[in-house]
Structures are given as structure tokens and as C-alpha cells.
Scaffold this motif. Structure first.
Motif, short mmCIF file in Angstrom:
data_model
loop_
_atom_site.label_atom_id
_atom_site.label_comp_id
_atom_site.label_asym_id
_atom_site.label_seq_id
_atom_site.Cartn_x
_atom_site.Cartn_y
_atom_site.Cartn_z
N LYS A 245 -17.76 0.62 8.18
CA LYS A 245 -17.08 0.04 7.02
C LYS A 245 -15.92 -0.86 7.46
O LYS A 245 -14.75 -0.58 7.18
CB LYS A 245 -16.58 1.14 6.09
N ASP B 97 0.84 -1.20 0.00
CA ASP B 97 0.00 0.00 0.00
C ASP B 97 0.88 1.25 0.00
O ASP B 97 1.34 1.70 1.05
CB ASP B 97 -0.91 -0.01 1.23
N ASP C 211 -8.60 1.51 7.37
CA ASP C 211 -8.68 2.93 7.70
C ASP C 211 -8.05 3.21 9.06
O ASP C 211 -8.72 3.17 10.09
CB ASP C 211 -10.14 3.38 7.69
N THR D 159 -14.59 -3.63 6.55
CA THR D 159 -13.67 -4.29 5.61
C THR D 159 -12.67 -3.32 4.99
O THR D 159 -11.72 -3.75 4.35
CB THR D 159 -14.45 -5.01 4.49
N GLU D 160 -12.88 -2.01 5.19
CA GLU D 160 -11.94 -1.02 4.65
C GLU D 160 -10.78 -0.80 5.62
O GLU D 160 -10.98 -0.71 6.82
CB GLU D 160 -12.64 0.31 4.40
#
Length: 186
Positions: free
Chosen positions: A102, A11, A107, A104-105
Motif C-alpha cells: 500500500k 495529521d 504508514d 500511497t498510504e
């Protein structure tokens, strides 16, 4: 530790933010100061630690743990007799959309100033209560110190960029996370 290296390899946005934070610490170091990290510098690694926290939320270091029912109880419509072993799975809360928006994100900012507080025992990468891992603060310092030295002194890339994480029983890069490493050019 290996999951941090894996995440930073895969990433580029997260890697850049971690690198910027770590290089900023070096830039702000007083001239003539020791080349070693200070406690105050480790405390400034807020974003890097949030990345580690988010990794442990999505890929918990321990899948879950057993607890013994100390008295007859009822949970979710089920009777649990005293003495029974109950297995708590971290993903049950770590990936619950009622607790983490959210889920599954990826963050890291969710640990900065959460819009709603994280309930007790909902985020348990180091366990909770009397069963909290005594090494949790050591793990934080170890990860931050290692990542600081790694990103400020070296650049790396994965040999297998599509490597997945498996459980053996702890999370582990499926191919051992071989990397190509080279000194960072300043």
C-alpha cells in the motif's frame, strides 16, 4: 524539517503519537538531569524517526540522481552502453507496491518491523552505496532534536491548512509554510 512540521500540522493522529513519545522522554528524565537532550534520549525517538522515514519515502528529499554506466549492460530489455548517463528516480522504488505494501498510504510502522525486508537500494532518500549522503546521520539527529524541542515547547497551526508540497527542485511547501506558533501550556 519543514515537511515534518507540515505533516504534524495536517495529521492530528501522527502529531499526538510524536508528542506522546517526546513528552514521555521528558517524563522519564531523571530529576536534576540537564535540560538538554542526551544521546540516549535521541535513540529513544523511534516513532518520530519512522515518521520522518515515511515522509522521505513518499516525498523524497531528492527526486533522483544520475549515474554513469561503467560497462555495457542490459536492464528491463533495454541496452545501456558504457558511458551513458542513467537517471534513477526515487519514486520508482519508493512507490512500488511490490516493495512497499500500500505505497500511497502514510504508514510509519512499515519501518518498525517490516513483514518483508526492504531490498537494498529500494529506499534511497539519502542515496545508496558509495553515493550515500555523508550527512544522513546528522540529518537524523537534527530532525529529532528540532522536532523534540518544537513539540514539547510549542503548539502551532498552519496559516494555509490546505497548502500543498511542490518541487523547486526539492520538496517545498507551496506557500512557504507560514505557521502560527505559541508556547505550549504545561
Amino acid at each position: 524539517m519543514s515537511l515534518m512540521i507540515w505533516k504534524l500540522s495536517t495529521d492530528s493522529e501522527i502529531y499526538k503519537k510524536v508528542l506522546d513519545e517526546q513528552m514521555d522522554i521528558l517524563r522519564k528524565r531523571e530529576e536534576g538531569a540537564e535540560d538538554r537532550l542526551t544521546w540516549a534520549e535521541i535513540q529513544k525517538m523511534k516513532y518520530t524517526w519512522r515518521v520522518a522515514q515515511e515522509l522521505m519515502r513518499i516525498i523524497p528529499p531528492v527526486f533522483g540522481s544520475f549515474r554513469k554506466a561503467l560497462k555495457d549492460t542490459e536492464y528491463g530489455g533495454y541496452d545501456i552502453p558504457k558511458g551513458w548517463q542513467v537517471y534513477c528516480v526515487s519514486h520508482g522504488t519508493h512507490m512500488n507496491k511490490e516493495i512497499f505494501e500500500k505505497p500511497t498510504e502514510f504508514d510509519p510502522s512499515r519501518f518498525e518491523n517490516p513483514s518483508k525486508p526492504i531490498p537494498p537500494y529500494a529506499y534511497i532518500p539519502f542515496g545508496g552505496g558509495l553515493h550515500t549522503c555523508v550527512g544522513n546521520e546528522f540529518a537524523r539527529v537534527e530532525v529529532l532534536t528540532t522536532i523534540h524541542n518544537l513539540v514539547t515547547m510549542f503548539e502551532w497551526s498552519q496559516v494555509f491548512p490546505d497548502e500543498i508540497i511542490t518541487r523547486q527542485p526539492m520538496p517545498y511547501p507551496s506557500m512557504g509554510l507560514p505557521i502560527k506558533i505559541r508556547p505550549r501550556k504545561l
